[in-house]
Design a protein around this motif. Structure first.
Motif, mmCIF file in Angstrom:
data_model
loop_
_atom_site.group_PDB
_atom_site.id
_atom_site.type_symbol
_atom_site.label_atom_id
_atom_site.label_comp_id
_atom_site.label_asym_id
_atom_site.label_seq_id
_atom_site.Cartn_x
_atom_site.Cartn_y
_atom_site.Cartn_z
ATOM 1 N N ASN A 1 15.449 16.338 60.177
ATOM 2 C CA ASN A 1 15.561 17.443 59.499
ATOM 3 C C ASN A 1 15.649 17.222 57.758
ATOM 4 O O ASN A 1 16.410 18.131 57.214
ATOM 5 C CB ASN A 1 16.769 18.310 60.001
ATOM 6 C CG ASN A 1 16.700 19.734 60.151
ATOM 7 O OD1 ASN A 1 15.581 20.377 59.775
ATOM 8 N ND2 ASN A 1 17.788 20.446 60.529
ATOM 9 N N CYS A 2 15.092 16.430 57.402
ATOM 10 C CA CYS A 2 15.012 15.978 56.016
ATOM 11 C C CYS A 2 14.887 17.468 54.949
ATOM 12 O O CYS A 2 13.617 17.848 55.302
ATOM 13 C CB CYS A 2 14.010 15.114 55.629
ATOM 14 S SG CYS A 2 14.021 13.802 56.866
ATOM 15 N N LEU A 3 15.722 17.538 54.173
ATOM 16 C CA LEU A 3 15.761 18.821 53.304
ATOM 17 C C LEU A 3 14.634 18.886 52.487
ATOM 18 O O LEU A 3 14.475 20.080 52.391
ATOM 19 C CB LEU A 3 16.925 18.794 52.597
ATOM 20 C CG LEU A 3 18.269 19.477 52.917
ATOM 21 C CD1 LEU A 3 18.620 18.670 54.305
ATOM 22 C CD2 LEU A 3 19.659 19.526 51.892
ATOM 23 N N TYR A 4 13.907 18.056 52.259
ATOM 24 C CA TYR A 4 12.877 18.205 51.145
ATOM 25 C C TYR A 4 11.522 18.435 52.075
ATOM 26 O O TYR A 4 10.530 18.693 51.356
ATOM 27 C CB TYR A 4 12.692 16.898 50.356
ATOM 28 C CG TYR A 4 12.719 15.687 51.032
ATOM 29 C CD1 TYR A 4 11.491 15.065 51.825
ATOM 30 C CD2 TYR A 4 13.977 14.832 50.989
ATOM 31 C CE1 TYR A 4 11.554 14.068 52.561
ATOM 32 C CE2 TYR A 4 13.917 13.823 51.640
ATOM 33 C CZ TYR A 4 12.908 13.093 52.421
ATOM 34 O OH TYR A 4 12.950 11.765 52.985
ATOM 35 N N ARG B 1 10.029 19.270 58.862
ATOM 36 C CA ARG B 1 11.575 19.209 59.218
ATOM 37 C C ARG B 1 11.722 20.028 60.457
ATOM 38 O O ARG B 1 10.967 21.143 60.747
ATOM 39 C CB ARG B 1 12.500 19.602 58.316
ATOM 40 C CG ARG B 1 12.572 21.070 57.709
ATOM 41 C CD ARG B 1 13.138 21.226 56.372
ATOM 42 N NE ARG B 1 14.378 20.831 56.373
ATOM 43 C CZ ARG B 1 15.485 21.315 56.935
ATOM 44 N NH1 ARG B 1 15.371 22.819 57.128
ATOM 45 N NH2 ARG B 1 16.736 21.011 56.784
ATOM 46 N N THR C 1 11.618 25.054 53.002
ATOM 47 C CA THR C 1 12.506 24.081 53.298
ATOM 48 C C THR C 1 13.775 24.467 52.306
ATOM 49 O O THR C 1 13.748 25.515 51.535
ATOM 50 C CB THR C 1 12.214 22.803 52.661
ATOM 51 O OG1 THR C 1 11.917 22.800 51.119
ATOM 52 C CG2 THR C 1 10.965 22.245 53.367
ATOM 53 N N PRO C 2 14.982 23.862 52.451
ATOM 54 C CA PRO C 2 16.147 24.393 51.635
ATOM 55 C C PRO C 2 15.732 23.873 50.280
ATOM 56 O O PRO C 2 16.687 24.459 49.588
ATOM 57 C CB PRO C 2 17.360 23.322 52.281
ATOM 58 C CG PRO C 2 16.711 23.250 53.529
ATOM 59 C CD PRO C 2 15.530 22.987 53.596
ATOM 60 N N LEU C 3 14.996 23.144 49.908
ATOM 61 C CA LEU C 3 14.771 22.819 48.391
ATOM 62 C C LEU C 3 13.479 23.636 47.970
ATOM 63 O O LEU C 3 13.081 23.229 46.831
ATOM 64 C CB LEU C 3 14.475 21.397 48.199
ATOM 65 C CG LEU C 3 15.818 20.422 49.063
ATOM 66 C CD1 LEU C 3 15.310 18.937 48.683
ATOM 67 C CD2 LEU C 3 16.954 20.821 48.030
ATOM 68 N N LEU D 1 20.332 14.487 52.081
ATOM 69 C CA LEU D 1 19.112 14.803 52.356
ATOM 70 C C LEU D 1 18.634 14.694 53.570
ATOM 71 O O LEU D 1 17.735 15.263 54.107
ATOM 72 C CB LEU D 1 18.063 14.294 51.326
ATOM 73 C CG LEU D 1 18.276 14.368 49.749
ATOM 74 C CD1 LEU D 1 17.429 13.759 48.905
ATOM 75 C CD2 LEU D 1 18.016 15.949 49.537
ATOM 76 N N HIS D 2 19.311 13.719 54.381
ATOM 77 C CA HIS D 2 18.798 13.407 55.804
ATOM 78 C C HIS D 2 19.679 13.471 56.638
ATOM 79 O O HIS D 2 20.518 12.493 57.209
ATOM 80 C CB HIS D 2 18.358 11.842 55.608
ATOM 81 C CG HIS D 2 17.223 11.550 54.811
ATOM 82 N ND1 HIS D 2 17.695 11.126 53.776
ATOM 83 C CD2 HIS D 2 15.901 11.745 54.534
ATOM 84 C CE1 HIS D 2 16.444 10.565 52.747
ATOM 85 N NE2 HIS D 2 15.451 11.064 53.404
ATOM 86 N N PRO D 3 20.035 14.669 56.992
ATOM 87 C CA PRO D 3 21.080 14.951 57.856
ATOM 88 C C PRO D 3 21.270 14.158 59.242
ATOM 89 O O PRO D 3 20.072 13.896 59.961
ATOM 90 C CB PRO D 3 21.046 16.541 58.469
ATOM 91 C CG PRO D 3 20.050 17.066 57.399
ATOM 92 C CD PRO D 3 19.279 15.965 56.830
#
Ligand code: 5AD
Length: 330
Positions: A53-56, A60, A224-226, A159-161
């Motif tokens: 689920n990597c934010l960038y 994901r 994405t979140p970013l 960044l990597h939950p």
């Protein structure tokens, strides 16, 4: 090593040394250690499913808006053989961290490609049990690409939950111990990333002495979140490339698609001037490729453009290894 790579020197090179100076130094080291050849690696992005689920990253797990696809093993094999037959000496089989392909499925793909073509096979399928890596190596996989992404523990965790830098590096080192040629790499311009963090990336790279290092700018992806984080800096990415060349003189450094996405006109060209000696066009069928949206506006380069970029940089394509062409023609 060509320069003293202490943290302070790296910080200065990242913030003060004129970019042209760094690029000229890197170019000279590149000439001396890897010469004029540019290696072409053909990528096949065979699945955009991912458990991470990597934010960038646009593929994901939590991105419900993209269409997911998986290529059937036979489809991957047939495409791989076609690309190899066209004279591309290395194939990169890449996917999200997709456990729907069990270890034996991937082993079988590798085995069949290696049996039917004289081609180097690189796997880039993420973090898996070590037994999987062993199985794929036995099946004939030559190389593995597992980027560390960022050497900052703090950023890595953010960044990597659920993932840890330490586990990734452990996997990386295990891959190397199995006899793979191993690639690392990092993203430049992640939110909150400082020149000190980038210096840490270079120090880690120097410590690992990877066979390959893929360096690209962060590029936001809308789902994405970013999404609203500004992209990484083009010049800073060139600095990182140049410094990676100085830290690891014989490393394979791709002129990355991400860099060309930030600067479609000159991204590859300037990367080749900053130490790069590899280019990685995608051969993923277009109907799949448009869903492999790890970031937005991802550039795409045809084989024809690849050869033009190599010529424009005053370089030449590396000769295919041991008889790839001959095997094909006879
Ligand atoms: N911007 C730049 N690079 C990205 N990657 C994933 N998402 C992004 C992004 N938004 C890179 C990572 C990963 C590779 C497949 O793509 O480095 O390893």
């Amino acid at each position: 090593m060509e320069t003293s790579m202490d943290r302070q020197a790296l910080f200065d090179h990242l913030t003060r040394t004129p970019l042209e100076v760094l690029m000229a130094r890197a170019d000279a080291v590149r000439v001396r250690h890897v010469g004029e050849a540019v290696h072409v690696r053909g990528i096949i992005e065979f699945s955009n499913h991912c458990v991470r689920n990597c934010l960038y990253c646009g593929v994901r797990r939590d991105n419900k808006t993209i269409e997911r696809y998986r290529m059937a093993p036979n489809e991957v094999i047939e495409l791989a053989l076609k690309v190899a037959a066209s004279g591309v000496p290395t194939l990169v089989l890449q996917s999200g961290d997709d456990f729907a392909y069990a270890a034996p499925d991937i082993a079988a793909m590798v085995r069949e490609i290696k049996r039917r073509a004289e081609v180097a096979v690189t796997l880039a399928v993420g973090e898996r049990p070590f037994a999987d890596y062993e199985q794929w190596r036995e099946a004939g996989a030559d190389r593995y690409l597992l980027k560390h992404e960022t050497a900052s523990e703090e950023l890595y965790v953010l960044l990597h939950p659920g993932q840890r830098l330490e586990s990734r590096l452990k996997a990386w080192r295990h891959l190397r111990s199995l006899g793979y040629e191993v690639g690392t790499g990092m993203i430049v311009g992640l939110p909150g990333q400082t020149p000190d963090d980038l210096a840490a990336d270079l120090l880690l790279t120097e410590e690992l002495q990877p066979d390959m290092c893929g360096i690209g700018p962060f590029i936001p992806q809308a789902d994405t979140p970013l999404a609203h984080t500004p992209p990484g800096d083009f010049a800073m990415t060139l600095r990182m490339l140049a410094l990676a060349r100085l830290a690891c003189p014989a490393v394979n450094l791709p002129a990355t698609t991400a860099l060309a996405t930030l600067n479609p006109a000159d991204g590859h060209f300037l990367a080749f001037r900053a130490g790069a000696n590899v280019i990685m066009p995608s051969f993923t069928p277009p109907d799949y490729r448009r869903h492999y949206r790890i970031y937005d506006h991802k550039a795409n380069i045809t084989m024809e453009q690849v050869l033009m970029e190599i010529a424009r940089a005053g370089r030449k394509p590396a000769r295919p290894q041991g008889g790839v062409h001959r095997a094909h023609r006879s």
